[in-house]
Design an enzyme around this catalytic site. Structure first.
Site, mmCIF file in Angstrom:
data_model
loop_
_atom_site.group_PDB
_atom_site.id
_atom_site.type_symbol
_atom_site.label_atom_id
_atom_site.label_comp_id
_atom_site.label_asym_id
_atom_site.label_seq_id
_atom_site.Cartn_x
_atom_site.Cartn_y
_atom_site.Cartn_z
ATOM 1 N N ASP A 1 0.583 -1.066 -0.383
ATOM 2 C CA ASP A 1 0.450 0.324 -0.333
ATOM 3 C C ASP A 1 0.902 1.185 -0.121
ATOM 4 O O ASP A 1 1.736 1.949 0.797
ATOM 5 C CB ASP A 1 -1.028 -0.207 1.387
ATOM 6 C CG ASP A 1 -1.869 1.811 1.223
ATOM 7 O OD1 ASP A 1 -2.228 1.712 0.262
ATOM 8 O OD2 ASP A 1 -1.836 2.374 2.423
ATOM 9 N N GLU B 1 -1.275 -0.615 -6.168
ATOM 10 C CA GLU B 1 -2.292 -0.228 -6.097
ATOM 11 C C GLU B 1 -1.909 -0.095 -7.767
ATOM 12 O O GLU B 1 -0.819 0.581 -8.467
ATOM 13 C CB GLU B 1 -2.848 0.360 -5.804
ATOM 14 C CG GLU B 1 -3.232 -0.271 -3.820
ATOM 15 C CD GLU B 1 -3.838 1.065 -3.616
ATOM 16 O OE1 GLU B 1 -5.256 1.259 -2.936
ATOM 17 O OE2 GLU B 1 -2.912 1.711 -2.656
ATOM 18 N N CYS C 1 -14.278 -9.545 7.465
ATOM 19 C CA CYS C 1 -15.486 -9.748 7.508
ATOM 20 C C CYS C 1 -15.179 -9.150 6.095
ATOM 21 O O CYS C 1 -17.002 -9.282 5.557
ATOM 22 C CB CYS C 1 -16.674 -8.834 8.139
ATOM 23 S SG CYS C 1 -16.495 -7.742 8.433
ATOM 24 N N CYS D 1 -13.997 -1.832 13.192
ATOM 25 C CA CYS D 1 -15.329 -2.586 12.021
ATOM 26 C C CYS D 1 -16.287 -2.569 12.861
ATOM 27 O O CYS D 1 -16.340 -3.181 14.096
ATOM 28 C CB CYS D 1 -14.514 -3.378 11.368
ATOM 29 S SG CYS D 1 -15.794 -4.546 10.650
ATOM 30 N N ASP E 1 -2.830 1.661 6.884
ATOM 31 C CA ASP E 1 -3.027 1.004 5.864
ATOM 32 C C ASP E 1 -1.989 -0.342 6.096
ATOM 33 O O ASP E 1 -1.909 -0.608 4.691
ATOM 34 C CB ASP E 1 -1.035 1.653 6.725
ATOM 35 C CG ASP E 1 -1.523 3.568 6.104
ATOM 36 O OD1 ASP E 1 -2.295 3.283 5.257
ATOM 37 O OD2 ASP E 1 -0.541 4.035 6.645
#
Length: 366
Positions: free
Chosen positions: A185, A269, A325, A341, A351
């Site tokens: 990342d 990415e 999840c 979350c 990150d």
């Protein structure tokens, strides 16, 4: 595998004059050929080729106004026409925009010599139209028995001279297979964050030199345009920029080599850096991070050493997706670095979570 080895050299006054004249002729031929090809299409809808532009060059050399083109080696002039043909081919294939004219001040000053235009003997390089070899600083050895096929001479804005030799390199061989895969990342606080949890600090080379650069630029702005003092001040600014670029490139080379050597597959990415740079608040920091340059290094080194680089869809919300999840947290803002979350209650470093999601997405695409 062909590989280019780049070295710095120090030309004599005669060589400097000859090379500067060659750079000017190369730029002139490129611009004239581009203008002629553009005019042929605009007036007659006629698509011209390298062969026709080469015939134009022969005609130009016979005129009184352009007779000075005969004073330099003909090979760099022919090579620049080949480069123009490649630029048009990329444009026709929709891989690049329409070729642009070369500028004396902004474009890279360079000339390319093929085998017929240089002599390589006993570790010494002599270019066409020159009587003495170049004083090259051999900072690292060439592969044993290397015989350059192409030599490119260039001068940067800081006044430094470089020569790049393209050779067959037998030392570039695939690395032993590895079972390790990693997600990467890209960021600003940390240059890259790995799915293993490791973070590489962003050295921020431009910020370190920002004060010196500002002083040099203010000094340049006070100088009278066209004066010798302004030329000296411009070189000082260029040297600071060159120092920043050299340090950045060195750091990216070490980082990319480490990632390729340690992992069989690297997931990254597919960032649209050009669009991200429209954020005027972060443009300077993003440019200094040089994410595109890091990706280019990863891709060509992966091709060298038998590794794989997979680019994940740029629209994939890696930072906002829970890697446990799969829920997407739409309320997550840019400044939040650690989040929990709301579905499964797992707490993440933003990150590291993004790197894990990039890894999972890359494995799904593989």
């Amino acid at each position: 595998m062909k590989r280019a080895y780049k070295y710095r050299f120090y030309p004599s006054p005669e060589q400097t004059e000859q090379l500067n004249r060659t750079f000017g002729c190369v730029r002139l031929v490129y611009n004239r050929a581009l203008a002629a090809r553009t005019r042929a299409w605009a007036n007659d809808r006629q698509r011209t080729s390298y062969v026709q532009s080469s015939a134009w060059l022969t005609e130009w050399k016979r005129t009184d106004d352009l007779a000075f083109l005969n004073e330099v080696s003909s090979v760099p002039l022919q090579q620049t026409l080949r480069h123009l043909q490649s630029a048009f081919a990329a444009f026709w294939d929709k891989r690049a925009r329409y070729p642009r004219f070369k500028s004396k001040r902004k474009s890279r000053a360079s000339a390319e010599y093929t085998r017929s235009a240089f002599r390589w003997r006993d570790g010494q390089l002599t270019l066409a139209k020159m009587h003495a070899p170049l004083a090259v600083v051999w900072s690292r050895p060439l592969p044993e028995g290397a015989n350059p096929s192409t030599v490119t001479v260039s001068r940067d804005t800081a006044g430094r001279w470089f020569v790049s030799l393209l050779v067959e390199d037998p030392t570039v061989v695939p690395l032993p297979p590895s079972s390790s895969v990693v997600g990467v990342d890209a960021g600003l606080t940390s240059l890259v964050t790995l799915s293993t949890g490791d973070k590489v600090t962003n050295p921020r080379h431009e910020r370190v030199e920002r004060r010196k650069l500002a002083i040099a630029q203010r000094d340049l702005s006070r100088k009278e345009k066209g004066s010798a003092n302004r030329a000296k001040a411009r070189v000082k600014v260029a040297r600071i920029h060159a120092r920043i670029a050299d340090r950045r490139r060195d750091h990216l080379h070490k980082l990319s080599t480490r990632l390729i050597r340690e992992n069989q597959t690297v997931m990254i990415e597919d960032l649209s850096v050009r669009n991200i740079l429209r954020n005027h608040r972060l443009a300077r920091a993003i440019s200094d991070a040089a994410w595109s340059e890091l990706r280019n290094m990863l891709e060509y080194k992966a091709a060298w050493y038998g590794r794989t680089v997979i680019a994940v869809d740029r629209f994939y919300p890696s930072s906002k997706t829970c890697s446990a999840c799969g829920r997407i947290n739409t309320k997550l803002t840019l400044g939040v670095r650690v989040w929990t979350c709301p579905s499964c209650g797992t707490t993440y470093d933003r990150d590291v979570n993004a790197a894990n999601n990039i890894l999972a997405a890359g494995l799904a695409e593989r």
